[in-house]
Scaffold this motif. Structure first.
Motif, mmCIF file in Angstrom:
data_model
loop_
_atom_site.group_PDB
_atom_site.id
_atom_site.type_symbol
_atom_site.label_atom_id
_atom_site.label_comp_id
_atom_site.label_asym_id
_atom_site.label_seq_id
_atom_site.Cartn_x
_atom_site.Cartn_y
_atom_site.Cartn_z
ATOM 1 N N ASN A 105 0.743 -1.148 -0.142
ATOM 2 C CA ASN A 105 0.108 -0.084 -0.106
ATOM 3 C C ASN A 105 0.820 1.325 0.168
ATOM 4 O O ASN A 105 2.042 1.145 0.599
ATOM 5 N N ARG A 106 0.343 2.324 -0.709
ATOM 6 C CA ARG A 106 1.085 3.726 -0.632
ATOM 7 C C ARG A 106 0.469 4.528 0.361
ATOM 8 O O ARG A 106 -0.784 4.825 0.260
ATOM 9 N N ARG A 107 1.424 5.047 0.992
ATOM 10 C CA ARG A 107 0.981 6.299 2.070
ATOM 11 C C ARG A 107 1.281 7.719 1.396
ATOM 12 O O ARG A 107 0.583 8.409 1.568
ATOM 13 N N SER A 108 2.212 7.538 0.565
ATOM 14 C CA SER A 108 2.568 8.856 -0.239
ATOM 15 C C SER A 108 3.370 8.626 -1.407
ATOM 16 O O SER A 108 3.749 7.229 -1.621
ATOM 17 N N LEU A 109 3.689 9.659 -2.285
ATOM 18 C CA LEU A 109 4.690 9.486 -3.398
ATOM 19 C C LEU A 109 5.790 8.755 -3.068
ATOM 20 O O LEU A 109 6.608 8.081 -3.934
ATOM 21 N N LEU B 19 10.894 6.118 -0.326
ATOM 22 C CA LEU B 19 11.384 6.093 -1.806
ATOM 23 C C LEU B 19 12.085 7.189 -2.169
ATOM 24 O O LEU B 19 11.343 8.262 -2.351
ATOM 25 N N PRO B 20 13.307 7.343 -2.421
ATOM 26 C CA PRO B 20 14.053 8.483 -3.081
ATOM 27 C C PRO B 20 13.829 8.434 -4.488
ATOM 28 O O PRO B 20 13.752 9.633 -4.956
ATOM 29 N N ASP B 21 13.496 7.463 -5.266
ATOM 30 C CA ASP B 21 13.242 7.427 -6.648
ATOM 31 C C ASP B 21 11.836 6.790 -6.958
ATOM 32 O O ASP B 21 11.843 5.531 -6.538
ATOM 33 N N ARG B 22 10.917 7.761 -7.403
ATOM 34 C CA ARG B 22 9.485 7.174 -7.588
ATOM 35 C C ARG B 22 9.347 6.497 -8.804
ATOM 36 O O ARG B 22 8.275 5.820 -9.160
ATOM 37 N N SER B 23 10.314 6.596 -9.803
ATOM 38 C CA SER B 23 10.063 5.941 -11.159
ATOM 39 C C SER B 23 10.626 4.546 -11.019
ATOM 40 O O SER B 23 10.463 3.853 -12.190
ATOM 41 N N THR B 24 11.342 4.130 -10.088
ATOM 42 C CA THR B 24 11.802 2.747 -9.858
ATOM 43 C C THR B 24 10.562 1.637 -9.525
ATOM 44 O O THR B 24 9.971 1.981 -8.731
ATOM 45 N N SER C 217 4.508 28.788 -0.261
ATOM 46 C CA SER C 217 4.835 29.062 -1.842
ATOM 47 C C SER C 217 6.114 29.219 -2.518
ATOM 48 O O SER C 217 6.401 28.981 -3.651
ATOM 49 N N ASP C 218 6.886 29.798 -1.456
ATOM 50 C CA ASP C 218 8.257 29.884 -1.961
ATOM 51 C C ASP C 218 9.287 28.635 -2.013
ATOM 52 O O ASP C 218 10.316 28.650 -2.431
ATOM 53 N N ASP C 219 8.436 27.381 -1.600
ATOM 54 C CA ASP C 219 9.230 26.323 -2.058
ATOM 55 C C ASP C 219 9.083 26.154 -3.440
ATOM 56 O O ASP C 219 8.165 26.296 -4.195
ATOM 57 N N SER C 220 10.226 25.733 -4.109
ATOM 58 C CA SER C 220 10.393 25.559 -5.372
ATOM 59 C C SER C 220 9.366 24.308 -5.852
ATOM 60 O O SER C 220 9.401 23.225 -5.428
ATOM 61 N N LEU C 221 8.797 24.557 -7.040
ATOM 62 C CA LEU C 221 8.043 23.588 -7.700
ATOM 63 C C LEU C 221 9.130 22.514 -8.384
ATOM 64 O O LEU C 221 8.538 21.459 -8.894
ATOM 65 N N VAL C 222 10.140 22.747 -8.332
ATOM 66 C CA VAL C 222 11.194 21.657 -8.730
ATOM 67 C C VAL C 222 11.165 20.383 -8.169
ATOM 68 O O VAL C 222 11.204 19.288 -8.583
ATOM 69 N N ASP C 223 10.514 20.557 -6.691
ATOM 70 C CA ASP C 223 10.486 19.295 -5.759
ATOM 71 C C ASP C 223 9.265 18.254 -6.577
ATOM 72 O O ASP C 223 9.366 17.026 -6.121
ATOM 73 N N TYR C 224 8.634 18.781 -7.628
ATOM 74 C CA TYR C 224 7.702 17.880 -8.292
ATOM 75 C C TYR C 224 8.474 17.100 -9.206
ATOM 76 O O TYR C 224 8.040 16.131 -9.966
ATOM 77 N N GLY C 225 9.469 17.404 -9.533
ATOM 78 C CA GLY C 225 10.336 16.755 -10.891
ATOM 79 C C GLY C 225 11.439 15.965 -9.987
ATOM 80 O O GLY C 225 11.531 15.768 -8.981
ATOM 81 N N GLU C 226 12.537 15.375 -10.816
ATOM 82 C CA GLU C 226 13.510 14.691 -10.620
ATOM 83 C C GLU C 226 14.910 15.443 -10.448
ATOM 84 O O GLU C 226 15.609 15.185 -11.435
ATOM 85 N N VAL D 25 15.078 1.677 0.414
ATOM 86 C CA VAL D 25 14.015 2.919 0.200
ATOM 87 C C VAL D 25 13.782 3.315 -1.126
ATOM 88 O O VAL D 25 13.120 4.353 -1.336
ATOM 89 N N ASN D 26 14.258 2.791 -1.986
ATOM 90 C CA ASN D 26 14.047 2.857 -3.490
ATOM 91 C C ASN D 26 12.655 3.007 -3.935
ATOM 92 O O ASN D 26 11.898 2.354 -3.033
ATOM 93 N N ALA D 27 12.214 3.834 -4.816
ATOM 94 C CA ALA D 27 10.703 3.829 -5.305
ATOM 95 C C ALA D 27 10.248 2.790 -6.064
ATOM 96 O O ALA D 27 11.227 2.130 -6.542
#
Length: 1361
Positions: free
Chosen positions: A962-966, A1017-1022, A1308-1317, A1354-1356
């Motif tokens: 089960n997933r609790r978050s991304l 998970l440090p890497d969501r794509s794995t 909002s001053d947190d960078s939206l870069v957090d949504y990327g890799e 902890v890999n994704a």
């Protein structure tokens, strides 16, 4: 003095043999009735070879088959000692046979069973022996490792490369190859010896261009082993005198010194060789020299046996096939070249293992008769003859005054009943032995006739005739023939009586007609039989057909006049060019005119026609040729353009040639309507048994219109005919006139005759009644006979119209002989063969005792018991039946099912044993045994309790991801249903999965009280594959495997369980007024594992993303649980009305149920018909459900059952998905798609350039104002805690702040870069996004490197692309 005594003894022996009078031995006929009643000593009919080499990979089977009456009992000796088969569970003996089967478990060695085996077949008359079978296991030893130095040799000299293959069993076949696996070419110069060595008569420089490796091929194991290769280094040699040899082709212009021949093999000037008779003789001479010597062979004192001699290996090998004594002598091989010659003598000795001159044969004698057994064998040296009786030396047997041994002969005088035995003759010398069994069977049997009684023999006048009268008796009866019961015996003149009872009449005449009686008599009685002889006139053609020439279109006719005996039925038939002629509408045979008429002659009718007249005892034939002349003019036919149709029914049905059981039916075919009639179907109706019901009688080819119908007696027939063509059947014709056949005695024997007891003191005899058309008359009844088997009592008889009869007051389980015969008002039918029935069974009076166990492991136990006396079974011995049950588990608190199970053991051994398997580890069992017949069981044996050892556990009851978050996943599992021991923990294995590439395996272990784990998970794509198993002290158990799901769009992730839910308001169902929306399910496939330990159940989870109005649920693997039999299922819950609407790769599934709404889960179980794989889906939603990821054009079986109460299930339904109507094409490889992507990239590049230009001009965006805005209502969380990302305007920038997975609001001053890799995302100063959300693809990953794989637990595990 000694010589005189020896001469007197030989004279006495010769006198005894001269005065010896014996009758010819009695030959037992192969008649089944005689063989069944006759007591016969045992005989070995099949056995394994003396030198028996077996493959160690297979089970060992040592054959020993025998026969005798009573059926023999088999036993074995191994290495001269009794071989107790019952004590070895690996060894079994086939039922009613002596053949041994030896199996192996892990740890067992076939070599442990090597030795000398001998089979004994015993009954109460004697014992027969097999040969001594030497059992050896095939061996293929490895070649000893050795380092071979390069071989240095001078050019022109000789060379021998040794092979020395490992000693295998049987010896291997050797051959030479080089490292490139090419065969070494052999010729006059280079050859391989019989010992496998490679010989060079002289070495050339080019011999160093390859290496040389000896190979050994072992036949039994089908393996080839290779020796380390030899490397040659050839040194050229300079010329040294004027006589040097110059061969430009071989030595490139160099001069190499010549040499005279010398022998490489064999060495010296002479040698010797011993060979056994009938074997193959191989003599070898290999010589060295330059030029290469030539080999010739001679035999001193005679010529070589040209028919048997073959020369091989360029005359270096002499082979003689099937050597005999005259092949012994001195063989000379001579090697010569132009420099000289050399000779070698080989002295060949021919020895011989024993071989038969006069093999003893079985002897059947009557009381007071004389006979002898002769055992003569020869060999070199002369074999020793030893006699045995019933397997024991004759010297140790009790003396018998009626038996005398004279060397290789045993004389029997005035034999008596009870002196039957089996004698063995053993002829042996140092090279082998022969063993033969021959029994002496003393019988007293009154004469019996073996032929059917009152035979009728019909013969043609003036022909030679034989009347057979086979008989049997002991002593051999005297047979005499009489005619018409008068006069003395017939012998002499035109009569001759043969020893087998046949009477020959050299030339039968009319006055020889009459009844002939043969009488066989001996001192025990006499028997007689009668044969009636009828002499008939010959059947002949008195007017033969003549050659004809006919004009095309005219009519041709052949005449064939016949004369025959009036009492014989004669059949006339015609053939054309030796092929049967179908007499249909074109060919009209006229019986009264005995002719053949061919209308409308054409070229296809030309040929040779043969008239054949045939009676039951002779025939005659004559031929004539038809020639077709010029064609007649024909009117052109008009081909109709109408389509073909069914034919018209035949007309004018006519019956002729009436006979007792046949009649000729003739009809006129109707119009075929442009499609040729292929066959006619004849049907019949009778008015006695089933009136007004038409039944098929037979079919006939379409070119016939006159056929002979074979009929049943006592039936009033009428017939009709149906024509059949390619379109279909015609209507039935009008019925023919009725034809009534006369009655007759029944022809059929009632089928299914059997006798069996319904009570312990009765026997019910049953049979199948005759069919209506088998009655052949009225007043049908059955005569039944029975008597106790092997008794001399008279037959009991009853007549009944029923299909059964009960015999009362019988003893318990006694065999009876029974037979039956059908009768009607016209007479009696044939008697059935004798069948064996049995009276009723009763409860066995004895029970097995001393039940015990040994060698108990975690799943099996060896059991032993003492058997019962089979007479106490009081019925057919069925089996020893073991009842056992699991009393408890040794795991504290584990509740088990105590259901009783049974296992049967069929054995008649004195010390029986068996293996009880499929036990549950770490459990306490109880068991008892009974003996059973077909209806009853005995009392119980002693109760036995035992415990199984600890084993590996089952798979965990469940394993969920089960997933609790991304960035976090939650693993949860439960303990196994069957721990099979004390759990000591759990083992988790996992690895990254990236297409076909797999990362390194990581391990984690947990205590037994830990059943959950959270991973970051440090890497969501794995993606990851997890393997979870439970542990006991024995080891890891069955593995539960799960693979993390692959999500195609990050924005679709909304809840904590990895489920993505979207609704479709347009989907509706007719089952309920307000159905819930359908749910699309991606199915998971569960395939059975082919390995044993550990077993892995794999679930591949797939998520399908569709339009925004479709609900998507990730699949769940449902494992099969062990359900205790004592669990009660609530009977009121039901699932019904399961329906499916299939498409190509998905299906809409709906069902009805009465479970509480919102509190039940269901499981959809799909079975793929072509592969028998099972797909299961667990759902919480109410129907209807849309199931995706199905295979197009495949057939499935579906059922729905409750997850909580899995015994509550719908019925199975079968549906088939639609075929795929378009081919799946990878658009990434299409030119138009590549061009479109390039254009979009160019537009984006232009927009970026414009933005940078605008920024450089000082353009500003209200970033701070945007950041301070509150959340827009449309961006509020849903009730389930997820976000709904959508906007009413395509170009509206992101507002407010992003909420984290733990529910806190980010500034909002947190960078939206957090949504990327990483930091590759591009943003303007006001925080608006330039470009699109992307997932970073590492360059190394695209190149196939493992640098993109996670190295931490902890890999994704979720992929966002």
């Amino acid at each position: 003095m000694l010589g005189q005594c020896r001469h007197a003894a030989l004279t006495l022996m010769s006198l005894l043999l001269l005065l010896w009078q014996e009758v010819a031995p009695i030959e037992v006929p192969p008649d089944p009735k005689i063989q069944q009643d006759l007591k016969q000593p045992p005989t070995i009919i099949k056995q394994s070879v003396k030198d028996y080499i077996v493959d160690p990979r297979d089970n060992i089977i040592i054959e020993c088959e025998g026969k005798g009456n009573p059926v023999p009992v088999f036993s074995w000796r191994r290495n001269g000692k009794f071989f107790n088969i019952g004590k070895n569970p690996m060894v079994t003996m086939r039922k009613r046979s002596g053949t041994l089967e030896i199996g192996f478990r892990s740890g067992e060695r076939p070599e442990d069973y090597e030795g000398e085996y001998q089979c004994f077949a015993n009954n109460n008359i004697g014992a027969a022996l097999s040969n001594k079978i030497l059992l050896r296991v095939s061996k293929a030893p490895l070649w000893p490792k050795e380092a071979l130095e390069p071989v240095l040799v001078t050019e022109g000299s000789s060379l021998v490369l040794p092979c020395n293959p490992p000693p295998g069993l049987p010896p291997p076949i050797t051959f030479w190859m080089d490292s490139s696996m090419s065969a070494i070419p052999r010729d006059k110069r280079v050859s391989m010896g019989l010992n496998g060595d490679l010989y060079f008569s002289n070495v050339l420089a080019q011999d160093a261009q390859r290496d040389y490796s000896c190979n050994a091929r072992f036949l039994f194991t089908h393996t080839i082993q290779q020796k380390n290769p030899f490397t040659l280094k050839v040194q050229p040699k300079e010329p040294y005198n004027d006589t040097s040899y110059n061969a430009t082709d071989l030595y490139g212009g160099r001069k190499v010194a010549e040499s005279t021949p010398t022998f490489l093999s064999p060495s010296g000037s002479e040698s010797s060789k011993m060979v056994l008779r009938d074997e193959q003789l191989l003599l070898e001479c290999i010589a060295a020299g330059l030029p290469t010597p030539t080999i010739k062979w001679f035999k001193k004192g005679g010529d070589l046996p040209g028919q048997k001699v073959k020369f091989e290996n360029y005359n270096k090998t002499l082979k003689i096939i099937s050597v005999s004594e005259e092949d012994a002598g001195e063989y000379v091989c001579m090697a010569n070249n132009h420099l000289g010659s050399i000779r070698h003598s080989i002295f060949v000795q021919v020895k011989a293992a024993p071989y038969w001159l006069d093999k003893p044969s079985n002897l059947v004698l009557a009381p007071d008769e004389n006979g002898r057994l002769v055992c003569r064998a020869n060999g070199n040296p002369k074999p020793n003859i030893q006699w045995l009786i019933n397997g024991e030396p004759l010297e140790s047997a009790p003396p018998n005054p009626n038996r005398q041994v004279l060397g290789d002969t045993i004389l029997f005088r005035s034999v008596q009943i009870g002196s039957s035995a089996v004698f063995q003759c053993n002829a042996s010398n140092q090279h082998g032995y022969l063993l033969a069994n021959a029994f002496v069977n003393v019988l007293d049997i009154p004469p019996r006739m073996l032929a059917p009684k009152n035979q009728l023999i019909k013969v043609i006048e003036n022909n030679r005739t034989f009347l057979d009268c086979p008989f049997f008796g002991s002593p051999l009866p005297l047979l005499r023939w009489f005619k018409n019961g008068q006069g003395s015996g017939l012998d002499g003149g035109q009569y001759r009586v043969y020893i087998n009872g046949t009477l020959e009449i050299k030339r039968a005449r009319a006055e020889d007609e009459g009844t002939y009686t043969c009488v066989a008599s001996n001192i025990l009685g006499k028997a007689e039989n009668q044969v009636r002889l009828e002499v008939k006139e010959p059947t002949r053609i008195v007017q033969a057909p003549v050659h004809l020439s006919a004009i095309r279109g005219s009519t041709a006719r052949f005449d064939c006049k016949v004369k025959s005996d009036p009492s014989l039925t004669v059949t006339v038939f015609w053939t054309k060019d030796d092929k049967p002629l179908n007499l249909g509408w074109k060919l009209w045979p006229r019986k009264e005119e005995e002719s053949l008429t061919i209308p409308n002659v054409n070229e296809g009718d030309e040929g040779e026609y043969t008239c054949t007249v045939k009676s039951e005892i002779d025939q005659d034939s004559a031929s004539a040729r038809l020639t077709v002349l010029e064609e007649a003019s024909l009117n052109p036919s008009i081909t109709s353009a109408l389509p073909p149709d069914r034919p018209d029914p035949p007309t004018d049905l006519d019956l002729s040639d009436p006979a007792a059981r046949s009649v000729r039916l003739t009809w006129i075919p109707g119009n075929d309507h442009r499609s040729t009639v292929t066959e006619f179907l004849v049907q019949f109706e009778e008015d006695r048994w089933e009136p007004d019901r038409w039944q098929n009688l037979s079919t006939y080819p379409g070119d016939l219109n006159s056929v002979i119908l074979q009929l049943k007696p006592f039936v009033n027939y009428q017939f009709r005919v149906i024509a059949i063509n390619s379109v279909g059947q015609s209507k039935p014709s009008h019925p023919s006139p009725r034809y009534k056949t006369s009655g007759a005695a029944p022809d059929a024997i009632p089928r299914g005759l059997r006798g069996w007891g319904t009570k312990k003191d009765n026997m019910e005899i049953t049979w199948e009644p005759l069919l209506d058309l088998e009655r052949n008359g009225q007043n049908l009844h059955y005569s039944v006979w029975w008597r106790r088997k092997d008794s001399v009592d008279e037959w009991n008889n009853v007549t009944t119209v029923q299909s059964n009869h009960v015999v009362h007051n019988t003893e318990t389980y006694v065999p009876y002989e029974i037979k039956i015969q059908a009768r009607n008002e016209f007479g009696s039918g044939p008697e059935s063969n004798m069948a064996i029935g049995y009276s009723g069974e009763d409860k066995p009076t004895e029970a097995p005792t001393d039940l015990r166990v040994s060698k108990v492991d975690n799943t099996t136990a060896n059991i032993h018991w003492k058997p019962v006396d089979l007479s106490s079974v009081q019925g057919e011995f069925k089996e020893y039946r073991l009842y056992y049950w699991r009393e408890a588990s040794q795991v504290p608190g584990l509740i088990v099912s105590k259901e009783k199970k049974t296992k049967g053991f069929y054995t008649t051994m004195t010390e029986p044993s068996g293996i009880l398997s499929d036990l549950v580890p770490y459990s306490r069992y109880q068991m008892y045994m009974v003996v059973a017949n077909n209806h009853f069981e005995s009392q119980q044996s002693n109760m036995v309790e035992f415990t199984t050892k600890e084993g590996v556990p089952d798979a965990p009851r469940f394993f969920r991801i089960n997933r609790r978050s991304l960035d976090t996943i939650y693993l949860e599992w439960d303990k196994p249903l069957e721990p099979n021991g004390i759990l000591v923990g759990y083992k988790l294995k996992y690895r990254t999965v990236n297409g076909s590439r797999l990362g390194p395996i990581h391990f984690e272990t947990f205590l037994p009280n830990v059943t959950e784990l959270t991973l970051h998970l440090p890497d969501r794509s794995t993606r990851y594959k997890f393997l979870m198993s439970a542990l006991t002290q024995v080891g890891a158990g069955e593995v539960y495997a799960e693979e993390s799901p692959h999500f195609t769009n990050e924005e679709n992730f909304t809840d904590a369980t990895g489920l993505v839910e979207l609704t479709d308001a347009s989907v509706s169902s007719a089952l309920t007024p307000t159905p819930p929306p359908p749910t699309i399910i991606a199915t998971a496939t569960s395939s059975p594992s082919t390995t044993t330990t550990p077993r892995t159940t794999t679930s591949t989870t797939t998520t399908t993303t569709t339009a925004a109005t479709t609900t998507i649920t990730s699949p769940v693997l449902i494992t099969t649980k062990r359900i205790d039999q004592n669990v009660l299922v609530t009977p009121v819950r039901e699932i019904w009305n399961l329906t499916v609407e299939p498409n190509s790769n998905y299906a809409n599934v709906s069902w009805r149920h009465n479970f509480p709404a919102g509190s039940s889960e269901f499981v959809l179980e799909f079975t793929l018909d072509s592969e028998k794989t099972v797909k299961v889906v667990q759902v919480k939603q109410q129907p209807p459900i849309t199931v995706a990821d199905l295979i197009a054009g495949a057939e499935y079986h579906l059922r729905v059952y409750s997850h909580e109460l899995n015994t509550v299930s719908s019925k199975f339904i079968t549906f088939k998905t639609k075929a795929a109507y378009i081919d799946q094409v990878d658009i990434a490889t299409q030119g138009w798609f590549i061009g479109l992507m390039c254009a979009i990239a160019l537009i984006i590049l232009i927009l970026l350039i414009v933005c940078f230009i605008k920024r450089s001009r000082g353009g500003k965006y209200p970033v701070r104002d945007k950041k301070d805005l509150p959340l827009d209502p449309v961006d509020q969380k849903d009730q389930d805690g997820s976000f709904d990302y959508h906007s009413d305007e395509d170009n509206k920038p992101l507002q407010g702040s992003q909420t984290s997975l733990d529910g806190n609001v980010k500034e909002s001053d947190d960078s939206l870069v957090d949504y990327g890799e990483g930091g590759d995302g591009q943003f303007n100063e006001d925080g608006s996004f330039i470009g699109q959300y992307t997932v970073k693809k590492d360059k190394d990953e695209t190149e196939g490197n493992e640098s993109s794989e996670a190295t931490s637990p902890v890999n994704a595990i979720y992929s966002l692309a």
